[in-house]
Design a protein around this motif. Structure first.
Motif, PDB file in Angstrom:
ATOM      1  N   ARG A 163      -1.055  -1.301   9.452  1.00  0.00           N
ATOM      2  CA  ARG A 163      -2.140  -0.966   9.142  1.00  0.00           C
ATOM      3  C   ARG A 163      -3.253  -1.370  10.143  1.00  0.00           C
ATOM      4  O   ARG A 163      -3.311  -2.635   9.736  1.00  0.00           O
ATOM      5  N   LEU A 181      -2.274   4.292  10.581  1.00  0.00           N
ATOM      6  CA  LEU A 181      -0.891   3.492   9.691  1.00  0.00           C
ATOM      7  C   LEU A 181      -0.242   3.620  10.316  1.00  0.00           C
ATOM      8  O   LEU A 181       0.319   4.703  11.120  1.00  0.00           O
ATOM      9  N   LEU A 185       0.301   5.265   0.885  1.00  0.00           N
ATOM     10  CA  LEU A 185      -0.196   6.360   1.596  1.00  0.00           C
ATOM     11  C   LEU A 185       0.176   8.189   0.634  1.00  0.00           C
ATOM     12  O   LEU A 185       1.464   8.292   0.576  1.00  0.00           O
ATOM     13  N   TRP A 218      -9.487   2.067  -2.725  1.00  0.00           N
ATOM     14  CA  TRP A 218      -8.358   3.653  -2.444  1.00  0.00           C
ATOM     15  C   TRP A 218      -9.181   3.352  -1.391  1.00  0.00           C
ATOM     16  O   TRP A 218     -10.654   3.793  -1.638  1.00  0.00           O
ATOM     17  N   SER A 262       1.152  -0.718  -0.110  1.00  0.00           N
ATOM     18  CA  SER A 262       0.058  -0.178  -0.242  1.00  0.00           C
ATOM     19  C   SER A 262       0.794   0.392  -0.217  1.00  0.00           C
ATOM     20  O   SER A 262       2.644   1.111   0.207  1.00  0.00           O
ATOM     21  N   LEU A 289      -4.834   6.133   0.977  1.00  0.00           N
ATOM     22  CA  LEU A 289      -4.686   5.498   0.618  1.00  0.00           C
ATOM     23  C   LEU A 289      -5.053   4.422  -0.376  1.00  0.00           C
ATOM     24  O   LEU A 289      -6.177   3.849  -0.264  1.00  0.00           O
ATOM     25  N   GLU A 341       4.718   3.489   1.893  1.00  0.00           N
ATOM     26  CA  GLU A 341       4.606   2.637   2.303  1.00  0.00           C
ATOM     27  C   GLU A 341       4.512   2.198   4.473  1.00  0.00           C
ATOM     28  O   GLU A 341       5.579   2.681   5.236  1.00  0.00           O
ATOM     29  N   PRO A 342       2.625   2.231   4.869  1.00  0.00           N
ATOM     30  CA  PRO A 342       3.114   2.118   5.991  1.00  0.00           C
ATOM     31  C   PRO A 342       3.301   0.751   6.688  1.00  0.00           C
ATOM     32  O   PRO A 342       3.688  -0.260   6.396  1.00  0.00           O
TER      33      PRO A 342
END
Length: 232
Positions: free
Chosen positions: A38, A48, A20, A91, A18, A72, A34-35
């Motif tokens: 999450r 996140l 953000l 999304w 993922s 996201l 990229e987290p």
């Protein structure tokens, strides 16, 4: 069939990659967006985890009390090698704020208050309302799907290939000579398989379980019944 909200929640809780996305951070490296983790809170907000010095955290800090919009984006890639490997995307759009005190040292938790969501996957494309997203539950197999599909592909190839027999009976182009038969997706409702013929053409077939499975034990029984039906 899982609802669009359930599919979106499943993607959030999965191991899919993922990013953000925030206006002004287009030049950031992909790994910076990229987290690390999450999750979804009881009210449907996304939480996140990012490094404290990440550009995402700096943007949220700079915004302070202003509303900072963010998206996201989650990309679902099949965990086994198949043609057209991206299975879907989601999304989730909302407003981003910091949540001090909920992260280990060197990290910062950000909250994304969901405004709207949209999913486009193997089931189709659909918008998701925030209330539906908050109320939905992820698929019970979400944490095990990757390992299960890889195990099926690596150790049960002949059984998976036997599903050609069921495709023949349903008339879904089963008369073609198949180059590959690959397990593509698995959820509580059934198994999706991608077939590729010797001319390179692909199609998917969905094999529904008699009833939704609730865990690995019922899944094993459902898979055994499916393979037995294919060889009868």
């Amino acid at each position: 069939m899982p609802s669009a909200a359930e599919r979106t929640r499943t993607l959030v809780h999965s191991t899919c990659s993922s990013a953000l996305l925030i206006t002004g951070l287009e030049g950031a490296r992909p790994e910076q967006l990229e987290p690390r983790l999450r999750n979804v809170g009881p009210e449907g907000d996304l939480f996140l985890l990012f490094p404290a010095d990440s550009p995402v955290v700096r943007a949220a800090t700079h915004a302070q009390d202003d509303e900072l919009s963010a998206v996201l984006e989650i990309t679902d890639v099949a965990p086994v090698s198949v043609p057209h490997r991206i299975r879907g995307r989601a999304w989730i759009t909302g407003w981003l704020t910091r949540v001090p005190g909920l992260a280990p040292p060197g990290s910062m938790t950000l909250r994304l208050e969901v405004n709207e969501a949209y999913v486009d996957d193997l089931w189709g494309a659909s918008a998701v309302e925030p209330e539906a997203f908050a109320a939905a539950l992820p698929d019970p197999l979400v944490r095990d799907e990757t390992e299960l599909l890889q195990h099926l592909h690596a150790h049960h190839g002949e059984q998976v290939r036997s599903l050609c027999g069921l495709v023949d009976r349903e008339g879904h182009d089963g008369g073609r000579r198949m180059k590959s038969v690959t397990p593509l997706a698995l959820d509580r409702f059934g198994l999706r398989v991608r077939f590729q013929d010797t001319d390179g053409r692909c199609f998917d077939a969905r094999f529904e379980f008699p009833e939704p499975v609730t865990g690995l034990g019922p899944l094993r029984r459902a898979m055994r019944r499916l393979f037995e039906a294919a060889t009868d």
